[in-house]
Write an enzyme that holds these catalytic residues in place. Structure first.
Site, short mmCIF file in Angstrom:
data_model
loop_
_atom_site.label_atom_id
_atom_site.label_comp_id
_atom_site.label_asym_id
_atom_site.label_seq_id
_atom_site.Cartn_x
_atom_site.Cartn_y
_atom_site.Cartn_z
N LEU A 232 19.30 114.68 59.71
CA LEU A 232 19.24 116.00 59.07
C LEU A 232 17.57 116.13 58.71
CD1 LEU A 232 21.75 116.10 56.39
CD2 LEU A 232 21.96 117.20 58.53
N HIS A 233 16.93 114.97 58.39
CA HIS A 233 15.48 115.15 58.20
C HIS A 233 14.76 113.60 58.30
CE1 HIS A 233 11.82 116.19 55.97
NE2 HIS A 233 12.23 115.34 55.03
N SER A 235 11.14 111.65 57.07
CA SER A 235 9.93 111.69 56.22
C SER A 235 9.47 110.09 56.39
CB SER A 235 9.91 112.24 54.73
OG SER A 235 10.45 111.00 54.01
N ASN A 236 8.13 109.83 56.24
CA ASN A 236 7.73 108.67 56.07
C ASN A 236 8.35 107.88 55.26
OD1 ASN A 236 5.60 106.83 57.02
ND2 ASN A 236 4.39 107.08 55.14
N GLY A 238 11.54 107.57 54.87
CA GLY A 238 12.92 107.27 55.31
C GLY A 238 13.50 108.67 55.82
N GLY A 239 14.78 108.33 56.37
CA GLY A 239 15.53 109.35 56.96
C GLY A 239 16.90 109.82 55.81
N VAL A 240 17.27 111.26 56.38
CA VAL A 240 18.48 111.82 55.66
C VAL A 240 19.48 112.13 56.80
CG1 VAL A 240 19.19 113.47 54.19
CG2 VAL A 240 16.78 112.73 53.74
N ASP A 365 11.53 119.49 41.10
CA ASP A 365 11.04 119.85 42.51
C ASP A 365 11.78 121.19 43.14
OD1 ASP A 365 9.46 119.56 44.90
OD2 ASP A 365 10.93 118.06 45.68
#
Length: 865
Positions: A232-233, A235-236, A238-240, A365
């Protein structure tokens, strides 16, 4: 891209800049102050400190060693590596300071390079093995983030990768200039630096590294009760992943956290935040506005949170799909329908926040990407920066457009973000400008209520929350003034931003300025700003012209038209500085143009167009001869109409005016206009068909460039730029297909909403198209809509650049581009983009030239390309 742009926001509150300007506040690591032994060389960039034995020879590529570290161990690690490398005369480099290290390891830093603190350059594989063995002992016990592009050596902080030592470049299939390594056949190919360890096909892994590769590959998800189905996504941190609980068949979401990686402003890593998120979700268990927590486990060193999969759509995507101003249909019924939906969504999001607050939790957030809509259910996601209301904390990792000003914490931070969402539902991305000028909320509120049938009280309440007091009466748009007043206001802001004492840039602009040549270039540097000021009648500024001429002699700047020195030569010549212009053209003459892509922006088409222009204004035949030679080279590489994929960008070549086939088409048209060779007109048609192949017709009938993840109407990579070249082609030859395409492209310039104001990828580009097409009424409507983005700066009028996080003064993204676009409509003398003067209209007779019939001196003994 926004994540990259945020890294340039730390040094200045108004403009993108590097941390070089903040060395006093963010000092270098202490080892940079150590005295080097005799026979060593040291070079510092804004990011790295490089050290090497003077006169030593390194191979141009090979195995390099990277050392990783946590922030609190960095000084200790650097001291040990310094001693080792200096003693053993090893070339090395390291990140200059703590702030740079945090930026490179932040959550949204590039995954492919994050984690590197030190790079060491062994001369061969024998030295590689020895250094790894010895440093493994010296650095035992040091912890650091895993460097995803590399192979880890043992359990410590050492990693290896095969890649380039020297800075060499090649051009990819999609036209990008990237760092390169050399094949055994001598061909330069991209030095791939992705988020996974990959060997070039011709390189064999040294035998002593094979056990480390086996250890890396031994960690799998086998035996776990979850199956990963898709990503799904990333980032630095980790992943989703979307997955399945194989025991029950339930769809779940797995959130991964990498230790020591993905730092936030407080220095917390992804694992710390994930553990915290699990605790917050446990506290919120049972709320329908929060996904249910299913599990938490570790795999290797990575942590995973498992939560309920909510089958919904992000609010950000729904806004993009439903927003009426992005479509040709903006009737009253459509506006009213969207308003009803938007107000309903705001109510649901407000109730979701209230439910969290009742449990004593601050979300921290809130923004449209963190709201899921699943039918009637509205769900908040991503609680890693949430906090307890009683602690009154400020968010440490949040969307810049929704971060409250200092002094607002706890529940007030959520209330501020919700108020921003009230504006953002109607003016997407407008909230990104609020940190630049908080009172802009007053103006935005007025524009929202003037455009949508939304309750003024609802908007006024949001504005009060944002500005922190009863807002004053919103000021009138500065764009409602006369053209001379508008021009003077933009010019004041541009001149007030100038930094003539700097060598890297004169006027602040896009982050591209900090690449070689960016500070002088036409697109993002001084050349573009001075060009826009001159052609719109704002004036000439000899001191700034001197700055440009003095710094435009380095071939490392590149020779592209918009990206490098050819654009500088064009500008200096237009300013009447013929000798300076020819000096820059001579620098370009010694460079290898055949290695470039075909584009107008940085490639052969743009250079050939400039050489044709130089022939026109100097009369020197050699310029024309070299331009036509380049046109033949482009013809040889162009291919047929179907030799491009139907998707633009990403891994594919780009479409459009600046980077696609329309740039070569424009070049062929100019060559045809000077030679009458019909074959050149045929080639222009082929190039245009390549770009039209990558266009798609939207539901509202408009033709946009298809980029897969979106459709693009803009001047640089979209259909508006293609339309300009189609119109020029049709001035020479009738073509029904082209005429029909132009008919459905032209309405894109009249859309009501654009995310950014800039010339290349925003509203100003549409104004320029309308101005050059002679459509003043439509242009006037677009000029009034620039009010969404206008901002004050030093008693002048300015505009935010790419991503809207900072102001920009450059031609491509900022205020100079807006000024030029306004000039195409409002100025009393012709203002056009370079090379878009009408066929047969010689630029030698333009607004910066001597009158027709005057003598134009020529030079001799000059090289012409």
């Amino acid at each position: 891209m926004i994540n990259t742009y945020e890294n340039y926001c730390f040094a200045d509150p108004f403009f993108y800049d590097t941390l070089d300007r903040k060395r006093a506040e963010h000092p270098d690591f202490s080892v940079t102050g150590l005295a080097l032994p005799d026979g060593w060389a040291h070079v510092a960039t804004d990011t790295w400190s490089h050290y090497a034995p003077a006169g030593g020879r390194l191979p141009q590529q090979g195995w390099k060693i990277h050392v990783s570290s946590c922030l609190d161990q960095a000084e200790q690690v650097l001291a040990a590596v310094w001693d080792y490398c200096v003693t053993h005369r090893l070339a090395f480099k390291f990140l200059r300071g703590r702030r740079v290290m945090m930026m490179r390891n932040s959550k949204y830093a590039g995954r492919e390079s994050s984690g590197k603190l030190v790079t060491i350059y062994p001369v061969d594989e024998v030295q590689l093995e020895l250094v790894l063995k010895e440093l493994a002992g010296i650095l035992e016990g040091v912890a650091g983030p895993y460097i995803l592009s590399d192979l880890r050596y043992g359990p410590g902080p050492l990693f290896v990768r095969y890649g380039g030592f020297a800075e060499r470049y090649c051009v990819t299939e999609n036209g990008e200039r990237v760092l390169a390594i050399e094949t055994p056949e001598g061909e330069l190919v991209p030095d791939v630096r992705g988020p996974a360890f990959v060997l070039p096909p011709w390189v064999t892994l040294p035998g002593f590294l094979e056990p480390h590769l086996e250890a890396r590959n031994s960690v799998t998800m086998e035996g776990l009760p979850y199956r990963v189905d898709s990503v799904l996504h990333f980032s630095n941190g980790g992943g989703v992943y979307l997955g399945t609980d194989v025991r029950t068949g339930e769809r779940v979401v797995l959130k991964e956290a990498r230790p020591h990686a993905g730092l936030d402003a407080a220095g917390r890593d992804a694992v710390t935040r994930l553990r915290h998120e699990a605790e917050i979700m446990e506290r919120l268990a049972g709320l329908e506005q929060v996904p249910a927590l299913r599990d938490y486990f570790t795999l290797g060193e990575h942590h995973f949170l498992v939560q309920e999969h909510v089958d919904g759509t992000t609010l950000s995507r729904l806004i993009a799909q439903k927003h009426p101003l992005t479509s040709a249909d903006t009737g009253d019924d459509v506006l009213a329908g969207y308003t009803t939906w938007a107000v309903g969504m705001l109510g649901e999001v407000g109730r979701a926040l209230a439910a969290l607050h009742e449990r004593g939790v601050v979300f921290g957030d809130l923004h449209p990407f963190n709201v899921l809509v699943a039918g009637e259910r509205v769900v908040l996601i991503d609680f890693e920066v949430s906090s307890l209301a009683a602690d009154r904390k400020r968010p440490t990792l949040a969307n810049p457009g929704f971060v409250p000003p200092p002094g607002r914490a706890g529940v007030e931070a959520d209330e501020y973000a919700l108020a921003c969402l009230h504006l953002g539902m109607f003016a997407p991305m407008a909230t990104m400008m609020l940190p630049l000028h908080r009172p802009k909320a007053v103006h935005l509120g007025r524009l929202v209520t003037e455009t949508f049938p939304v309750s003024p009280d609802l908007v006024a309440g949001a504005v009060r929350t944002i500005v922190g007091h009863e807002p004053p009466r919103p000021p009138a748009s500065m764009l409602a003034e006369s053209w001379p007043a508008i021009r003077e206001s933009i010019t004041r802001a541009i001149l007030a931003s100038a930094t003539p004492g700097r060598d890297d840039r004169l006027f602040p602009g896009d982050i591209v300025q900090f690449e070689p040549g960016g500070g002088v270039s036409l697109a993002n540097g001084a050349a573009g700003v001075l060009h826009a000021l001159a052609v719109t009648g704002a004036g000439r500024f000899p001191d700034h012209e001197d700055w440009l001429a003095e710094r435009a002699k380095d071939p490392a700047a590149g020779i592209g038209f918009y990206s490098g020195l050819h654009g500088v030569a064009y500008t200096l010549e237009a300013l009447g500085r013929r000798e300076d212009a020819l000096d820059v053209a001579e620098v370009c003459a010694g460079e290898d143009w055949e290695r470039l892509d075909l584009s107008l922006y940085r490639g052969i088409a743009g250079i050939a167009l400039n050489l044709l222009h130089f022939h026109d204004v100097t009369g020197e035949a050699a310029f024309r001869e070299r331009a036509l030679q380049m046109a033949e080279a482009v013809a040889d590489r162009l291919g047929g109409p179907d030799d491009v994929p139907e998707i633009s960008g990403g891994v594919h070549p780009h479409a459009g005016l600046m980077y696609g086939s329309s740039g070569p088409a424009l070049m062929f048209l100019h060559a045809y206009e000077r030679t009458g060779d019909g074959r050149l007109l045929d080639l222009a048609a082929t190039a245009l068909r390549q770009d039209l192949r990558r266009c798609v017709r939207r539901d509202d009938g408009q033709l946009h460039v298809q980029q897969g993840w979106r459709t693009n109407p803009y001047l640089d990579e979209g259909s508006a730029g293609i339309g300009l070249v189609l119109a020029r082609y049709l001035a020479h030859r009738r073509d029904e297909t082209f005429a029909e395409a132009l008919e459905v492209i032209r309405p894109v310039t009249t859309l009501s909403y654009f995310i950014q104001p800039g010339l290349f990828a925003g509203r100003a580009g549409m104004i320029a198209c309308l101005g050059m097409e002679g459509r003043p009424e439509a242009a006037a409507r677009q000029i009034s809509r620039l009010a969404w983005h206008e901002l004050p700066f030093r008693d002048g009028l300015a505009f935010p650049g790419a991503q809207l996080l900072r102001l920009s003064m450059d031609l491509s993204t900022g205020s100079a581009g807006v000024l030029l676009a306004l000039g195409t409509v409002l100025h009393d003398e012709p203002v056009r983009l370079p090379f878009f003067e009408p066929p047969g209209w010689r630029q030698a007779q333009g607004p910066l030239r001597k009158p027709a019939g005057s003598t134009i001196p020529t030079s001799s003994g000059r090289r012409c390309s």
